[in-house]
Design a protein around this motif. Structure first.
Motif, PDB file in Angstrom:
ATOM      1  N   LEU A  43      -8.429  -7.881   4.457  1.00 15.97           N
ATOM      2  CA  LEU A  43      -6.808  -7.821   4.318  1.00 15.97           C
ATOM      3  C   LEU A  43      -6.532  -8.019   5.795  1.00 15.97           C
ATOM      4  CD1 LEU A  43      -6.724  -4.361   2.108  1.00 15.97           C
ATOM      5  CD2 LEU A  43      -6.624  -6.680   1.373  1.00 15.97           C
ATOM      6  N   ARG A  44      -5.179  -8.643   5.713  1.00 19.13           N
ATOM      7  CA  ARG A  44      -4.224  -9.031   6.672  1.00 19.13           C
ATOM      8  C   ARG A  44      -3.026  -8.201   6.749  1.00 19.13           C
ATOM      9  NH1 ARG A  44      -3.588 -14.772   7.485  1.00 19.13           N
ATOM     10  NH2 ARG A  44      -5.633 -14.581   8.344  1.00 19.13           N
ATOM     11  N   CYS A  45      -2.882  -7.531   7.760  1.00 15.44           N
ATOM     12  CA  CYS A  45      -1.408  -6.856   7.889  1.00 15.44           C
ATOM     13  C   CYS A  45      -0.335  -7.750   8.202  1.00 15.44           C
ATOM     14  CB  CYS A  45      -1.534  -5.727   8.939  1.00 15.44           C
ATOM     15  SG  CYS A  45       0.177  -5.044   9.297  1.00 15.44           S
ATOM     16  N   LEU A  46       0.742  -7.966   7.384  1.00 13.22           N
ATOM     17  CA  LEU A  46       1.668  -8.923   7.476  1.00 13.22           C
ATOM     18  C   LEU A  46       2.630  -8.395   8.687  1.00 13.22           C
ATOM     19  CD1 LEU A  46       2.640  -9.685   3.734  1.00 13.22           C
ATOM     20  CD2 LEU A  46       1.146 -10.959   5.333  1.00 13.22           C
ATOM     21  N   GLY A  47       2.540  -7.236   9.266  1.00 14.25           N
ATOM     22  CA  GLY A  47       3.402  -7.030  10.524  1.00 14.25           C
ATOM     23  C   GLY A  47       2.724  -7.523  11.592  1.00 14.25           C
ATOM     24  N   CYS A  48       1.607  -7.224  11.892  1.00 11.20           N
ATOM     25  CA  CYS A  48       0.903  -7.345  13.373  1.00 11.20           C
ATOM     26  C   CYS A  48      -0.236  -8.424  13.190  1.00 11.20           C
ATOM     27  CB  CYS A  48       0.486  -5.953  13.797  1.00 11.20           C
ATOM     28  SG  CYS A  48      -0.730  -5.280  13.146  1.00 11.20           S
ATOM     29  N   GLY A  49      -0.587  -8.689  11.864  1.00 13.83           N
ATOM     30  CA  GLY A  49      -1.943  -9.420  11.893  1.00 13.83           C
ATOM     31  C   GLY A  49      -3.086  -8.911  11.688  1.00 13.83           C
ATOM     32  N   HIS A  50      -3.358  -7.758  12.058  1.00 16.14           N
ATOM     33  CA  HIS A  50      -4.709  -7.249  12.127  1.00 16.14           C
ATOM     34  C   HIS A  50      -5.451  -7.467  10.714  1.00 16.14           C
ATOM     35  CE1 HIS A  50      -7.469  -4.076  13.582  1.00 16.14           C
ATOM     36  NE2 HIS A  50      -7.462  -3.453  12.549  1.00 16.14           N
ATOM     37  N   GLU A  51      -6.524  -7.668  11.002  1.00 12.52           N
ATOM     38  CA  GLU A  51      -7.454  -7.857   9.698  1.00 12.52           C
ATOM     39  C   GLU A  51      -8.428  -6.714   9.735  1.00 12.52           C
ATOM     40  OE1 GLU A  51      -9.156 -11.791   9.746  1.00 12.52           O
ATOM     41  OE2 GLU A  51      -7.197 -12.592   9.529  1.00 12.52           O
ATOM     42  N   VAL A  52      -8.731  -6.287   8.350  1.00 17.46           N
ATOM     43  CA  VAL A  52     -10.020  -5.146   7.993  1.00 17.46           C
ATOM     44  C   VAL A  52     -10.568  -5.730   6.945  1.00 17.46           C
ATOM     45  CG1 VAL A  52      -8.349  -3.305   9.289  1.00 17.46           C
ATOM     46  CG2 VAL A  52      -7.902  -3.824   6.861  1.00 17.46           C
ATOM     47  N   MET A  53     -11.846  -5.134   6.877  1.00 17.36           N
ATOM     48  CA  MET A  53     -12.747  -5.143   5.565  1.00 17.36           C
ATOM     49  C   MET A  53     -12.796  -3.888   5.107  1.00 17.36           C
ATOM     50  SD  MET A  53     -14.048  -8.378   5.272  1.00 17.36           S
ATOM     51  CE  MET A  53     -15.542  -8.056   4.205  1.00 17.36           C
ATOM     52  N   GLN A  54     -12.616  -3.607   3.910  1.00 15.44           N
ATOM     53  CA  GLN A  54     -12.628  -2.298   3.186  1.00 15.44           C
ATOM     54  C   GLN A  54     -13.319  -2.445   1.938  1.00 15.44           C
ATOM     55  OE1 GLN A  54     -11.345   0.543   4.163  1.00 15.44           O
ATOM     56  NE2 GLN A  54     -10.646  -0.192   5.894  1.00 15.44           N
ATOM     57  N   PRO A  55     -14.033  -1.377   1.295  1.00 13.25           N
ATOM     58  CA  PRO A  55     -14.691  -1.343   0.155  1.00 13.25           C
ATOM     59  C   PRO A  55     -13.715  -1.420  -1.002  1.00 13.25           C
ATOM     60  CG  PRO A  55     -15.552   0.539   1.600  1.00 13.25           C
ATOM     61  CD  PRO A  55     -14.415  -0.107   2.151  1.00 13.25           C
ATOM     62  N   ARG A  56     -14.122  -2.138  -2.133  1.00 15.74           N
ATOM     63  CA  ARG A  56     -13.140  -2.428  -3.002  1.00 15.74           C
ATOM     64  C   ARG A  56     -12.552  -1.265  -3.589  1.00 15.74           C
ATOM     65  NH1 ARG A  56     -12.018  -5.815  -7.596  1.00 15.74           N
ATOM     66  NH2 ARG A  56     -13.180  -7.617  -6.917  1.00 15.74           N
ATOM     67  N   ARG A  57     -13.380  -0.281  -3.921  1.00 19.26           N
ATOM     68  CA  ARG A  57     -12.891   1.215  -4.494  1.00 19.26           C
ATOM     69  C   ARG A  57     -12.001   1.950  -3.621  1.00 19.26           C
ATOM     70  NH1 ARG A  57     -17.467   5.066  -6.862  1.00 19.26           N
ATOM     71  NH2 ARG A  57     -15.440   5.941  -7.757  1.00 19.26           N
ATOM     72  N   LYS A  58     -11.951   1.513  -2.316  1.00 24.65           N
ATOM     73  CA  LYS A  58     -11.066   2.326  -1.297  1.00 24.65           C
ATOM     74  C   LYS A  58      -9.669   1.529  -1.260  1.00 24.65           C
ATOM     75  CE  LYS A  58     -10.493   3.840   3.311  1.00 24.65           C
ATOM     76  NZ  LYS A  58     -10.985   3.865   4.660  1.00 24.65           N
ATOM     77  N   VAL A  59      -9.753   0.382  -1.404  1.00 22.23           N
ATOM     78  CA  VAL A  59      -8.422  -0.349  -1.243  1.00 22.23           C
ATOM     79  C   VAL A  59      -7.795  -0.411  -2.858  1.00 22.23           C
ATOM     80  CG1 VAL A  59      -7.688  -2.861  -1.513  1.00 22.23           C
ATOM     81  CG2 VAL A  59      -9.456  -2.604  -0.009  1.00 22.23           C
ATOM     82  N   GLU A  60      -8.501  -0.226  -3.871  1.00 20.69           N
ATOM     83  CA  GLU A  60      -7.844  -0.066  -5.124  1.00 20.69           C
ATOM     84  C   GLU A  60      -7.261   1.314  -5.396  1.00 20.69           C
ATOM     85  OE1 GLU A  60     -10.845  -0.860  -8.230  1.00 20.69           O
ATOM     86  OE2 GLU A  60     -10.729  -2.840  -7.936  1.00 20.69           O
TER      87      GLU A  60
ATOM     88  N   MET B 143      -5.765   2.686  -2.612  1.00 22.87           N
ATOM     89  CA  MET B 143      -4.324   2.444  -1.586  1.00 22.87           C
ATOM     90  C   MET B 143      -3.193   1.741  -1.929  1.00 22.87           C
ATOM     91  SD  MET B 143      -6.731   2.119   1.910  1.00 22.87           S
ATOM     92  CE  MET B 143      -6.377   0.486   2.099  1.00 22.87           C
ATOM     93  N   ILE B 144      -3.424   0.983  -3.072  1.00 24.79           N
ATOM     94  CA  ILE B 144      -2.628  -0.062  -3.553  1.00 24.79           C
ATOM     95  C   ILE B 144      -1.490   0.866  -4.385  1.00 24.79           C
ATOM     96  CG2 ILE B 144      -2.213  -1.993  -5.173  1.00 24.79           C
ATOM     97  CD1 ILE B 144      -4.977  -2.694  -4.580  1.00 24.79           C
ATOM     98  N   LYS B 145      -0.120   0.478  -3.908  1.00 25.32           N
ATOM     99  CA  LYS B 145       1.070   0.710  -4.840  1.00 25.32           C
ATOM    100  C   LYS B 145       1.550  -0.080  -5.741  1.00 25.32           C
ATOM    101  CE  LYS B 145       5.517   2.633  -4.194  1.00 25.32           C
ATOM    102  NZ  LYS B 145       6.647   2.852  -3.147  1.00 25.32           N
ATOM    103  N   ARG B 146       1.251  -1.128  -5.430  1.00 23.05           N
ATOM    104  CA  ARG B 146       1.582  -2.397  -6.442  1.00 23.05           C
ATOM    105  C   ARG B 146       1.285  -3.718  -5.718  1.00 23.05           C
ATOM    106  NH1 ARG B 146       7.356  -4.847  -5.963  1.00 23.05           N
ATOM    107  NH2 ARG B 146       7.903  -4.665  -3.964  1.00 23.05           N
TER     108      ARG B 146
ATOM    109  N   LEU C  36       0.649  -1.252  -0.060  1.00 20.56           N
ATOM    110  CA  LEU C  36       0.014  -0.167   0.112  1.00 20.56           C
ATOM    111  C   LEU C  36       0.793   1.167   0.083  1.00 20.56           C
ATOM    112  CD1 LEU C  36      -2.859  -1.013   2.619  1.00 20.56           C
ATOM    113  CD2 LEU C  36      -2.708  -1.453  -0.174  1.00 20.56           C
ATOM    114  N   LYS C  37       0.410   2.619  -0.271  1.00 22.38           N
ATOM    115  CA  LYS C  37       0.900   3.653  -0.528  1.00 22.38           C
ATOM    116  C   LYS C  37       1.659   4.286   0.796  1.00 22.38           C
ATOM    117  CE  LYS C  37      -1.476   4.839  -4.660  1.00 22.38           C
ATOM    118  NZ  LYS C  37      -2.538   5.714  -4.977  1.00 22.38           N
ATOM    119  N   LYS C  38       0.567   3.755   1.971  1.00 26.67           N
ATOM    120  CA  LYS C  38       1.089   4.327   3.392  1.00 26.67           C
ATOM    121  C   LYS C  38       1.071   3.277   4.441  1.00 26.67           C
ATOM    122  CE  LYS C  38      -1.546   8.531   2.937  1.00 26.67           C
ATOM    123  NZ  LYS C  38      -2.607   9.503   3.305  1.00 26.67           N
ATOM    124  N   ASP C  39       1.912   3.640   5.557  1.00 27.22           N
ATOM    125  CA  ASP C  39       2.219   2.338   6.407  1.00 27.22           C
ATOM    126  C   ASP C  39       0.792   2.164   7.117  1.00 27.22           C
ATOM    127  OD1 ASP C  39       4.967   2.618   5.806  1.00 27.22           O
ATOM    128  OD2 ASP C  39       5.349   3.836   7.341  1.00 27.22           O
TER     129      ASP C  39
END
Length: 69
Positions: A39-56, A58-61, A13-16
Motif C-alpha cells: 500500500l502507498r499512503c496518498l498523503g506522504c507516499g510512504h509504502e508498506v507491505m502488510q498481510p492480507r488479514r491485517k489489511v482487511e 483495517m479497511i473502512k471502505r 482505513l479506520k485510522k490515520d
C-alpha cells in the motif's frame, strides 16, 4: 472469505497514518495484491507491505473511482 481488492484501488482505513510527516491521511492506494498487500499512503507516499488479514481488518471502505474525480 477474502475481500475483492484490485490494483490501484483506493482504500479508506479506520485510522490515520501515523507517519513521521504527520500527514494524517486515511487513504491508501493498493500497489500489490496477494497473500500480502503493498500500500502507498496518498498523503506522504510512504509504502508498506502488510498481510492480507491485517489489511482487511483495517479497511473502512473502498473509495469508488467516481468519488475520486
Amino acid at each position: 472469505m477474502s475481500m475483492e481488492l484490485h490494483l490501484n484501488d483506493i482504500l479508506e482505513l479506520k485510522k490515520d497514518h501515523p507517519c513521521g510527516s504527520r500527514c494524517g491521511e486515511k487513504r491508501w492506494q493498493v500497489l500489490r495484491v496477494g497473500a500480502d498487500f503493498k500500500l502507498r499512503c496518498l498523503g506522504c507516499g510512504h509504502e508498506v507491505m502488510q498481510p492480507r488479514r491485517k489489511v482487511e481488518k483495517m479497511i473502512k471502505r473502498i473509495i469508488p473511482k467516481e468519488e475520486l474525480e
